[in-house]
Design a protein around this motif. Structure first.
Motif, PDB file in Angstrom:
ATOM      1  N   THR A   1       0.666  -1.038   0.119  1.00 41.20           N
ATOM      2  CA  THR A   1      -0.116   0.085  -0.070  1.00 41.20           C
ATOM      3  C   THR A   1       0.715   1.324   0.000  1.00 41.20           C
ATOM      4  O   THR A   1       0.234   2.370   0.404  1.00 41.20           O
ATOM      5  CB  THR A   1      -0.945   0.027   1.129  1.00 41.20           C
ATOM      6  N   HIS A   2       2.083   1.168  -0.281  1.00 41.63           N
ATOM      7  CA  HIS A   2       2.955   2.574  -0.544  1.00 41.63           C
ATOM      8  C   HIS A   2       4.351   1.825  -0.894  1.00 41.63           C
ATOM      9  O   HIS A   2       4.974   1.201  -0.085  1.00 41.63           O
ATOM     10  CB  HIS A   2       3.034   3.158   0.931  1.00 41.63           C
ATOM     11  N   TRP A   3       4.863   2.593  -2.019  1.00 42.28           N
ATOM     12  CA  TRP A   3       6.025   1.961  -2.717  1.00 42.28           C
ATOM     13  C   TRP A   3       6.409   3.014  -3.585  1.00 42.28           C
ATOM     14  O   TRP A   3       5.773   3.400  -4.945  1.00 42.28           O
ATOM     15  CB  TRP A   3       5.938   0.652  -3.322  1.00 42.28           C
ATOM     16  N   HIS A   4       7.668   3.431  -3.591  1.00 48.14           N
ATOM     17  CA  HIS A   4       8.072   4.397  -4.328  1.00 48.14           C
ATOM     18  C   HIS A   4       8.936   3.725  -5.428  1.00 48.14           C
ATOM     19  O   HIS A   4      10.309   3.706  -5.516  1.00 48.14           O
ATOM     20  CB  HIS A   4       8.993   5.435  -3.730  1.00 48.14           C
ATOM     21  N   HIS A   5       8.116   3.313  -6.377  1.00 50.24           N
ATOM     22  CA  HIS A   5       8.778   2.584  -7.474  1.00 50.24           C
ATOM     23  C   HIS A   5       9.951   3.433  -8.309  1.00 50.24           C
ATOM     24  O   HIS A   5      11.121   2.810  -8.710  1.00 50.24           O
ATOM     25  CB  HIS A   5       7.857   2.066  -8.438  1.00 50.24           C
TER      26      HIS A   5
ATOM     27  N   VAL B   1       0.780   7.339   6.143  1.00 47.03           N
ATOM     28  CA  VAL B   1       1.873   6.625   6.166  1.00 47.03           C
ATOM     29  C   VAL B   1       2.962   6.568   7.205  1.00 47.03           C
ATOM     30  O   VAL B   1       3.517   7.774   7.369  1.00 47.03           O
ATOM     31  CB  VAL B   1       2.840   6.622   4.643  1.00 47.03           C
ATOM     32  N   HIS B   2       3.382   5.664   7.798  1.00 47.20           N
ATOM     33  CA  HIS B   2       4.447   5.603   8.745  1.00 47.20           C
ATOM     34  C   HIS B   2       3.740   6.274  10.058  1.00 47.20           C
ATOM     35  O   HIS B   2       4.218   7.230  10.514  1.00 47.20           O
ATOM     36  CB  HIS B   2       5.709   6.558   8.498  1.00 47.20           C
ATOM     37  N   PRO B   3       3.209   5.346  10.959  1.00 50.95           N
ATOM     38  CA  PRO B   3       2.585   5.630  12.426  1.00 50.95           C
ATOM     39  C   PRO B   3       3.659   5.796  13.406  1.00 50.95           C
ATOM     40  O   PRO B   3       3.735   4.698  14.094  1.00 50.95           O
ATOM     41  CB  PRO B   3       1.383   4.615  12.338  1.00 50.95           C
TER      42      PRO B   3
ATOM     43  N   ILE C   1       5.798  -1.843   1.498  1.00 56.75           N
ATOM     44  CA  ILE C   1       7.445  -2.204   1.046  1.00 56.75           C
ATOM     45  C   ILE C   1       8.213  -1.035   1.200  1.00 56.75           C
ATOM     46  O   ILE C   1       9.108  -0.748   1.471  1.00 56.75           O
ATOM     47  CB  ILE C   1       7.543  -2.784  -0.101  1.00 56.75           C
ATOM     48  N   ASP C   2       7.506   0.460   0.637  1.00 57.68           N
ATOM     49  CA  ASP C   2       8.221   1.563   0.880  1.00 57.68           C
ATOM     50  C   ASP C   2       9.194   1.730  -0.400  1.00 57.68           C
ATOM     51  O   ASP C   2       9.044   2.671  -1.224  1.00 57.68           O
ATOM     52  CB  ASP C   2       8.801   1.886   2.210  1.00 57.68           C
ATOM     53  N   ASN C   3      10.131   1.042  -0.235  1.00 55.99           N
ATOM     54  CA  ASN C   3      11.169   1.302  -1.339  1.00 55.99           C
ATOM     55  C   ASN C   3      12.141  -0.117  -1.497  1.00 55.99           C
ATOM     56  O   ASN C   3      12.310  -0.690  -0.308  1.00 55.99           O
ATOM     57  CB  ASN C   3      12.022   2.425  -1.277  1.00 55.99           C
TER      58      ASN C   3
ATOM     59  N   LEU D   1      -0.284  10.479   2.503  1.00 58.32           N
ATOM     60  CA  LEU D   1       0.662  11.472   2.867  1.00 58.32           C
ATOM     61  C   LEU D   1       1.547  10.780   3.863  1.00 58.32           C
ATOM     62  O   LEU D   1       0.998  10.000   4.673  1.00 58.32           O
ATOM     63  CB  LEU D   1      -0.113  12.428   3.605  1.00 58.32           C
ATOM     64  N   HIS D   2       2.941  11.181   3.985  1.00 58.27           N
ATOM     65  CA  HIS D   2       3.804  10.763   4.996  1.00 58.27           C
ATOM     66  C   HIS D   2       3.503  11.434   6.072  1.00 58.27           C
ATOM     67  O   HIS D   2       3.349  12.716   6.056  1.00 58.27           O
ATOM     68  CB  HIS D   2       5.176  10.925   4.368  1.00 58.27           C
ATOM     69  N   THR D   3       3.465  10.701   7.468  1.00 57.93           N
ATOM     70  CA  THR D   3       3.223  11.771   8.576  1.00 57.93           C
ATOM     71  C   THR D   3       4.177  11.223   9.618  1.00 57.93           C
ATOM     72  O   THR D   3       3.793  11.222  10.794  1.00 57.93           O
ATOM     73  CB  THR D   3       1.776  11.575   9.111  1.00 57.93           C
TER      74      THR D   3
END
Ligand SMILES: [Zn+2]
Length: 478
Positions: A109-113, A292-294, A342-344, A268-270
């Protein structure tokens, strides 16, 4: 790595009728070709065949269907036709599922390809060559072709690890052509996903994102079951504004209203405190928002998120290396839905098994097991919960007849698995990406026997290396 065993492809093609059929070009459906740009332009996607997986341990992740210790999954026309014991499927190709777990593909649900191809520049023990400095310095010089190649490479890595749906968090859209390049890569890969259109790296904080182009792309994507559109926003709290930009609540209001007018979800990154309060005060929280990122939030934040049905994506492998507490137990307890990302794969690895295991470990470490996080729940977070977060639960995330056929077969016969015992426990404690034998997306067999059925991974790597060399020159990177 198994994907480098190109010789296995040839063996596969000559010995397996199904794989041979899958290697035939022209797999795009009439629906695909009618969409113009949807038609794959390089590696043709394998055709959607009819097949039945027989004798697997089937984890449907559908509470109404449950699991089958020995069961079959019948796939026809890209959809799951039936799940059960001894399913009748005359004429369908048989895939032997004995000794395998058959389950929905993982949903990231969040990946900077776009950062994938920068991997060779990275070095974890050199502060100048970690994720932020590398992606910023070289990211400023991306041409559309670099974006395309990076996304293709990232999606190939996703597939190899059993990820069938991804949220492509594109926070370096330097022009409409860059957006098109990333979307083309997604379509050609055969994965399902959302493209989160973002700003360009280094863009002035008082400059608004290109909503004219976002509207153009929304129209162009239309109602594609494989691909949806959203936006990613620059940080609103200012805490991480150095390399990725930071906007104030007024700008967030302008941009988010524009996205909402187009009916587009927002992500949004938070990391850090403050952002959720600012957003809540500005009336910007809502069910179309994924954070993203709790880390480093508080009880008032969790209550606000639950009240407004905001979702959270946790990236366990990267977050475990950050300062502050990983708060998914508290957030889940407050009633907020949490999924995995996965994020990256620039600084981390694509390993959903490791992500699940990391969450389990951190939960034990932080709460001593007071927060009950079962292995089944972890697999739900990595599949159906992610599909719900991305708005794909009507078509993927569980092996439910009528849904699209996004499934994986996980081998259990490697020595590190031993006698697996409970399958959920084995997936979380023991399994690794190399155990993923077969990957099916929308009824297309994209990996089989641990190898790509059509994609030329060697070419993707060579193209990526060319891009990296050019980017290093442009950025005077030594
Ligand atoms: Zn991120």
């Amino acid at each position: 790595m198994r994907e480098n065993h190109f010789d296995r492809r040839a063996v596969l093609a000559s010995t397996t009728a199904l794989a041979a059929a899958a290697l035939m070009p022209g797999g795009a459906s009439a629906q695909d070709t009618a969409r113009g740009t949807a038609a794959p332009q390089s590696d043709a996607l394998p055709a959607r065949g009819e097949f039945v997986v027989r004798g697997a341990h089937v984890l449907t992740m559908d509470p109404n269907l449950g699991d089958l210790a020995t069961g079959d999954v019948h796939v026809r026309d890209g959809a799951i036709a039936a799940v059960g014991v001894a399913v009748g499927a005359p004429g369908a190709e048989v895939i032997d599922g004995k000794g395998m777990i058959c389950m929905p593909g993982f949903v990231d649900t969040h990946w900077h390809h776009w950062t994938t191809l920068l991997r060779p520049v990275m070095q974890a023990d050199d502060p100048k060559r970690t994720y932020f400095p590398v992606t910023f310095a070289l990211g400023l010089h991306y041409a559309p072709e670099d974006s395309y190649r990076s996304v293709r490479l990232g999606l190939a890595q996703a597939l190899a690890a059993g990820v069938t749906t991804t949220h492509n968090w594109a926070h370096n859209v330097r022009s409409p052509a860059h957006a098109d390049a990333e979307v083309r890569a997604m379509r050609e890969s055969g994965l399902r996903g959302r493209f989160a259109y973002g700003p360009a790296l280094g863009m002035a904080n008082d400059q608004m994102m290109d909503f004219a182009d976002i509207a153009r792309l929304k129209k162009e994507i239309g109602s594609d079951p494989m691909l949806t559109l959203g936006i990613n926003s620059r940080n609103v709290d200012g805490n991480l504004g150095g390399t990725r930009g930071a906007i104030d609540p007024a700008m967030a209001k302008k941009e988010w209203s524009a996205a909402r007018e187009l009916g587009l979800p927002i992500t949004l990154h938070t990391s850090g405190s403050g952002a959720i309060k600012l957003l809540n005060e500005a009336g910007l929280l809502g069910p179309d928002l994924q954070l993203v990122h709790p880390l480093n939030t508080d009880a008032a934040d969790w209550a606000a998120l639950a009240k407004h049905d905001v979702r959270y994506s946790v990236s366990p492998l990267g977050e475990a290396g950050r300062s502050g507490e990983m708060q998914f137990p508290e957030i889940m307890q407050a009633g907020v839905k949490v999924s995995l990302s996965i994020d990256n794969v620039t600084a981390e690895r694509c390993d959903c098994f490791a992500c699940m295991r990391m969450l389990q470990t951190i939960n034990r470490h932080r709460t001593g097991g007071k927060f009950k996080l079962t292995t089944r729940k972890l697999v739900e977070m990595a599949t159906i919960d992610g599909a719900e977060d991305l708005g794909f639960a009507d078509r993927t995330g569980s092996l439910t007849p009528g849904k699209r056929a996004d499934l994986i077969l996980v081998r259990t016969d490697e020595p590190h698995m031993g006698d697996i015992g409970d399958p959920y426990d084995a997936l979380v404690q023991l399994a690794q990406p190399s155990d993923v034998d077969t990957v099916v997306v929308d009824g297309r067999i994209l990996r089989r026997n641990g190898a790509f059925t059509a994609l030329d991974y060697g070419k993707l790597l060579a193209d990526a290396a060319q891009s990296v060399a050019a980017l290093k020159t442009k950025a005077n990177w030594s």
